[in-house]
Write a protein that holds these residues in place. Structure first.
Motif, PDB file in Angstrom:
ATOM      1  N   SER A  39       0.857  -1.190   0.000  1.00 60.46           N
ATOM      2  CA  SER A  39       0.000   0.000   0.000  1.00 60.46           C
ATOM      3  C   SER A  39       0.888   1.233   0.000  1.00 60.46           C
ATOM      4  CB  SER A  39      -0.923   0.008   1.220  1.00 60.46           C
ATOM      5  OG  SER A  39      -0.168   0.036   2.418  1.00 60.46           O
ATOM      6  N   ALA A  40       0.333   2.346  -0.453  1.00 60.43           N
ATOM      7  CA  ALA A  40       1.111   3.577  -0.589  1.00 60.43           C
ATOM      8  C   ALA A  40       0.252   4.766  -0.177  1.00 60.43           C
ATOM      9  CB  ALA A  40       1.601   3.743  -2.026  1.00 60.43           C
ATOM     10  N   ASN A  41       0.905   5.890   0.013  1.00 54.84           N
ATOM     11  CA  ASN A  41       0.212   7.139   0.290  1.00 54.84           C
ATOM     12  C   ASN A  41      -0.153   7.790  -1.038  1.00 54.84           C
ATOM     13  OD1 ASN A  41      -0.649   9.681   0.982  1.00 54.84           O
ATOM     14  ND2 ASN A  41       1.308  10.373   1.813  1.00 54.84           N
ATOM     15  N   GLY A  42      -1.435   7.768  -1.356  1.00 52.97           N
ATOM     16  CA  GLY A  42      -1.876   8.363  -2.609  1.00 52.97           C
ATOM     17  C   GLY A  42      -2.715   9.601  -2.441  1.00 52.97           C
ATOM     18  N   GLY A  43      -2.921  10.065  -1.186  1.00 52.68           N
ATOM     19  CA  GLY A  43      -3.858  11.160  -1.012  1.00 52.68           C
ATOM     20  C   GLY A  43      -3.448  12.288  -0.099  1.00 52.68           C
ATOM     21  N   LEU A  44      -2.290  12.182   0.557  1.00 59.46           N
ATOM     22  CA  LEU A  44      -1.888  13.205   1.511  1.00 59.46           C
ATOM     23  C   LEU A  44      -0.453  13.652   1.261  1.00 59.46           C
ATOM     24  CD1 LEU A  44      -3.323  11.651   4.815  1.00 59.46           C
ATOM     25  CD2 LEU A  44      -4.330  13.490   3.447  1.00 59.46           C
ATOM     26  N   LEU A  45      -0.147  14.856   1.722  1.00 59.35           N
ATOM     27  CA  LEU A  45       1.228  15.352   1.656  1.00 59.35           C
ATOM     28  C   LEU A  45       2.073  14.736   2.761  1.00 59.35           C
ATOM     29  CD1 LEU A  45       0.393  19.117   1.021  1.00 59.35           C
ATOM     30  CD2 LEU A  45       1.282  17.484  -0.654  1.00 59.35           C
ATOM     31  N   PHE A  46       1.421  14.412   3.879  1.00 58.23           N
ATOM     32  CA  PHE A  46       2.088  13.776   5.006  1.00 58.23           C
ATOM     33  C   PHE A  46       1.207  12.649   5.529  1.00 58.23           C
ATOM     34  CE2 PHE A  46       3.550  18.152   4.966  1.00 58.23           C
ATOM     35  CZ  PHE A  46       4.925  18.025   5.123  1.00 58.23           C
ATOM     36  N   PRO A  93      -0.554  10.595   8.366  1.00 60.33           N
ATOM     37  CA  PRO A  93      -1.041  11.130   9.649  1.00 60.33           C
ATOM     38  C   PRO A  93      -0.107  10.880  10.816  1.00 60.33           C
ATOM     39  CG  PRO A  93      -2.804  10.009   8.472  1.00 60.33           C
ATOM     40  CD  PRO A  93      -1.545   9.714   7.728  1.00 60.33           C
ATOM     41  N   TRP A  94       0.773   9.892  10.695  1.00 62.75           N
ATOM     42  CA  TRP A  94       1.704   9.574  11.779  1.00 62.75           C
ATOM     43  C   TRP A  94       3.077  10.213  11.587  1.00 62.75           C
ATOM     44  CZ3 TRP A  94      -0.959   6.014   8.770  1.00 62.75           C
ATOM     45  CH2 TRP A  94      -0.270   5.510   7.653  1.00 62.75           C
ATOM     46  N   ARG A 152      -6.547  20.594   5.366  1.00 64.86           N
ATOM     47  CA  ARG A 152      -6.990  19.263   4.941  1.00 64.86           C
ATOM     48  C   ARG A 152      -6.107  18.183   5.557  1.00 64.86           C
ATOM     49  NH1 ARG A 152      -5.555  15.855   0.579  1.00 64.86           N
ATOM     50  NH2 ARG A 152      -7.269  14.517  -0.118  1.00 64.86           N
ATOM     51  N   GLU A 153      -4.795  18.419   5.555  1.00 66.31           N
ATOM     52  CA  GLU A 153      -3.873  17.475   6.179  1.00 66.31           C
ATOM     53  C   GLU A 153      -4.146  17.351   7.684  1.00 66.31           C
ATOM     54  OE1 GLU A 153      -1.078  15.814   4.577  1.00 66.31           O
ATOM     55  OE2 GLU A 153      -2.111  16.431   2.741  1.00 66.31           O
ATOM     56  N   PHE A 154      -4.360  18.481   8.319  1.00 62.86           N
ATOM     57  CA  PHE A 154      -4.616  18.497   9.760  1.00 62.86           C
ATOM     58  C   PHE A 154      -5.881  17.702  10.100  1.00 62.86           C
ATOM     59  CE2 PHE A 154      -6.105  21.118  13.567  1.00 62.86           C
ATOM     60  CZ  PHE A 154      -5.238  20.516  14.459  1.00 62.86           C
ATOM     61  N   ALA A 155      -6.892  17.822   9.255  1.00 63.89           N
ATOM     62  CA  ALA A 155      -8.136  17.085   9.493  1.00 63.89           C
ATOM     63  C   ALA A 155      -7.898  15.578   9.498  1.00 63.89           C
ATOM     64  CB  ALA A 155      -9.173  17.455   8.434  1.00 63.89           C
ATOM     65  N   TRP A 156      -7.094  15.089   8.548  1.00 65.51           N
ATOM     66  CA  TRP A 156      -6.807  13.647   8.505  1.00 65.51           C
ATOM     67  C   TRP A 156      -5.885  13.225   9.638  1.00 65.51           C
ATOM     68  CZ3 TRP A 156      -9.761  10.312   6.440  1.00 65.51           C
ATOM     69  CH2 TRP A 156     -10.535  10.661   5.332  1.00 65.51           C
ATOM     70  N   HIS A 157      -4.974  14.107  10.030  1.00 64.48           N
ATOM     71  CA  HIS A 157      -4.123  13.852  11.192  1.00 64.48           C
ATOM     72  C   HIS A 157      -5.003  13.623  12.428  1.00 64.48           C
ATOM     73  CE1 HIS A 157      -0.642  14.678  13.924  1.00 64.48           C
ATOM     74  NE2 HIS A 157      -1.539  15.325  14.645  1.00 64.48           N
ATOM     75  N   LEU A 158      -5.982  14.489  12.634  1.00 69.43           N
ATOM     76  CA  LEU A 158      -6.858  14.378  13.799  1.00 69.43           C
ATOM     77  C   LEU A 158      -7.712  13.122  13.748  1.00 69.43           C
ATOM     78  CD1 LEU A 158      -8.090  18.069  14.156  1.00 69.43           C
ATOM     79  CD2 LEU A 158      -6.599  16.839  15.741  1.00 69.43           C
ATOM     80  N   LEU A 159      -8.316  12.841  12.586  1.00 70.27           N
ATOM     81  CA  LEU A 159      -9.204  11.688  12.511  1.00 70.27           C
ATOM     82  C   LEU A 159      -8.439  10.390  12.717  1.00 70.27           C
ATOM     83  CD1 LEU A 159     -12.157  10.897  12.061  1.00 70.27           C
ATOM     84  CD2 LEU A 159     -11.626  10.615   9.635  1.00 70.27           C
ATOM     85  N   HIS A 160      -7.204  10.332  12.233  1.00 69.83           N
ATOM     86  CA  HIS A 160      -6.400   9.130  12.443  1.00 69.83           C
ATOM     87  C   HIS A 160      -6.104   8.919  13.928  1.00 69.83           C
ATOM     88  CE1 HIS A 160      -3.212   6.140  12.015  1.00 69.83           C
ATOM     89  NE2 HIS A 160      -2.463   6.902  12.791  1.00 69.83           N
ATOM     90  N   HIS A 161      -5.724   9.981  14.599  1.00 76.35           N
ATOM     91  CA  HIS A 161      -5.313   9.849  15.998  1.00 76.35           C
ATOM     92  C   HIS A 161      -6.504   9.830  16.962  1.00 76.35           C
ATOM     93  CE1 HIS A 161      -1.012  10.019  15.306  1.00 76.35           C
ATOM     94  NE2 HIS A 161      -1.204  11.026  14.465  1.00 76.35           N
TER      95      HIS A 161
END
Length: 471
Positions: free
Chosen positions: A125-132, A134-135, A278-287
């Motif tokens: 699997s790869a990162n296809g949707g974020l600049l960073f 979430p971890w 947008r990145e911050f939102a995914w960071h929060l939802l992951h954690h």
């Protein structure tokens, strides 16, 4: 050449697609696959507007693949069984996909990866949707960020954009039986509710590229100010394309960096900051995966939300509140599958503060009606406005919809467009028509004479309830 399944999800593009790139560079013949399994999204199966967009985006992806000699192969869930069937039918030896980060899909994908590897398959699997990932970013104490500004400072310090990648003009053919058709997935609305959407949107990778070009050539100029003006074309309108992965965020960022000059540097930085949210939102939802359904700040778990009265929530949903800017936003949403971001904050504040209804009522409505419905952004936005989440608006920040309308729609043009009952009023009377009852009775008799809640009383009741929730 050995065959690999390339499993598409919310990465409906060919260029800048890491999973497809890995399969090709490692010598596999890719079999592009999409598996429709909304029941595996737990309580957040895609809504009606998202499904309507997805239908057209899948269609566009299949057209792009066929132009290269390949095709998109559709299946329905359960996902594990569908993958096993396809592996057998194609005699495939590998599976590649780009990661998803929703609370329901992360554990499912981890279990699938483990199961498939135990079968002796190559699975990546790869990162296809974020600049960073979430971890990738953490505070100095190793904990997740809960405030945007230090998160963004850390992100900018580690700013490294992947190199753009162009998919080959030809892809090797790999065919298996096609028992599932796009129409059979049932993504289209049962009635023609979405017909107005497509005057403004072009789902698919080509539409995403076009939207980016239009933004850079136009709305990027003056973006810092105009992005808050719903009466102007001042935003990028890239959000649904990013949500469905029709364009990579690093492709967008790279195009903005390439367009940067002395005159627009501040505008470019302002837009990159929005990508950061947008990145911050995914960071929060992951954690904090529980926040899709529950408050991040437990202080509000006992908050005295109001019980929706008969017709109250429906009146808000359909833009019949008697508050023009609120009604305009909700009617824009119903007609186009989109709402201007500034107006999203206004209508959310009205629901959670003036009406004092739980933010989930609004989040669920947006989820069903937005073409860019994104679980991370939707959750962050609603909890921010309600004051219950990370980096939240303080409880005492209650958007005054009249003041907001006068500031950001100063000529009442946005209101007039979406609330046609008020077009006959002078612009100054469109913001708070109840202040001009005689004028409204004569020129706009079809509009409510008063708002569904007195704005001053609603604000004070909200403040009292928030104060009593405890510090």
């Amino acid at each position: 050449m050995p065959v690999a399944l390339v499993w598409f999800r919310n990465d409906l593009r060919l260029n800048d697609n890491p999973a497809l790139r890995m399969a090709l560079e490692e010598g596999y013949t890719p079999l592009p696959v999409y598996i429709h399994a909304p029941e595996e999204e737990a309580g957040w199966a895609p809504g009606a507007a998202s499904n309507a967009w997805r239908h057209r985006s899948l269609q566009a992806l299949d057209v792009d693949l066929r132009a290269r000699g390949s095709a998109l192969h559709l299946r329905t869930g359960p996902t594990a069984a569908a993958l096993q069937d396809l592996l057998g039918e194609a005699d495939a030896q590998a599976v590649f996909w780009n990661r998803k980060y929703e609370p329901a899909t992360q554990p499912r994908d981890a279990a699938l990866k483990k199961q498939l590897r135990e079968q002796g398959l190559r699975v990546e699997s790869a990162n296809g949707g974020l600049l960073f990932e979430p971890w990738d970013l953490a505070t100095g104490q190793g904990t997740p960020y809960r405030v945007f500004t230090p998160f963004w400072r850390a992100a900018r310090a580690r700013w490294r954009l992947p190199s753009p990648w162009q998919a080959p003009v030809r892809l090797p053919a790999c065919d298996v039986a096609a028992p599932v058709t796009l129409s059979s997935l049932g993504l289209m609305p049962k009635r023609d509710w979405d017909r107005g959407f497509w005057d403004a949107w072009r789902p698919g990778e080509a539409g995403a590229r076009e939207a980016l070009e239009i933004f850079i050539d136009g709305a990027l100029r003056g973006y810092r100010e105009d992005r808050d003006r719903p009466d102007r074309v001042g935003t990028s309108r890239l959000s649904p394309h990013l949500h469905f992965g029709e364009i990579a965020p690093w492709r967008v960022a790279a195009a903005l960096e390439q367009a940067r000059n002395a005159a627009n540097a501040a505008e470019v930085e302002a837009f990159l900051r929005e990508l950061g949210w947008r990145e911050f939102a995914w960071h929060l939802l992951h954690h904090f995966p529980h926040t899709a359904d529950r408050n991040l700040n437990p202080r509000f778990d006992g908050f005295a939300w109001a019980t929706p009265g008969a017709g109250t929530l429906a009146a808000w949903q359909r833009g019949q509140t008697g508050v023009p800017i609120v009604d305009a936003g909700l009617r824009e949403l119903w007609a186009t599958g989109y709402m201007h971001n500034r107006v999203r904050m206004i209508v959310a504040s009205f629901l959670t503060k003036h009406l004092r209804l739980h933010w989930l009522h609004g989040a669920r409505w947006f989820w069903d009606t937005l073409v860019d419905a994104d679980l991370a952004n939707n959750t962050l936005g609603w909890q921010w406005t309600a004051g219950t989440g990370a980096d939240a608006a303080p409880y005492f920040r209650v958007f005054n919809p009249v003041t907001q309308a006068r500031r950001f729609d100063p000529h009442g043009e946005y209101i007039a467009r979406w609330v046609p009952e008020l077009r006959g009023l002078p612009a100054a009377a469109r913001f708070a028509p109840w202040e001009s009852p005689a004028l409204v009775a004569r020129l706009a008799p079809g509009y409510p004479a008063t708002p569904m809640v007195d704005l001053a009383e609603g604000r004070e009741a909200a403040l009292a309830a928030y104060r009593s929730s405890g510090d």
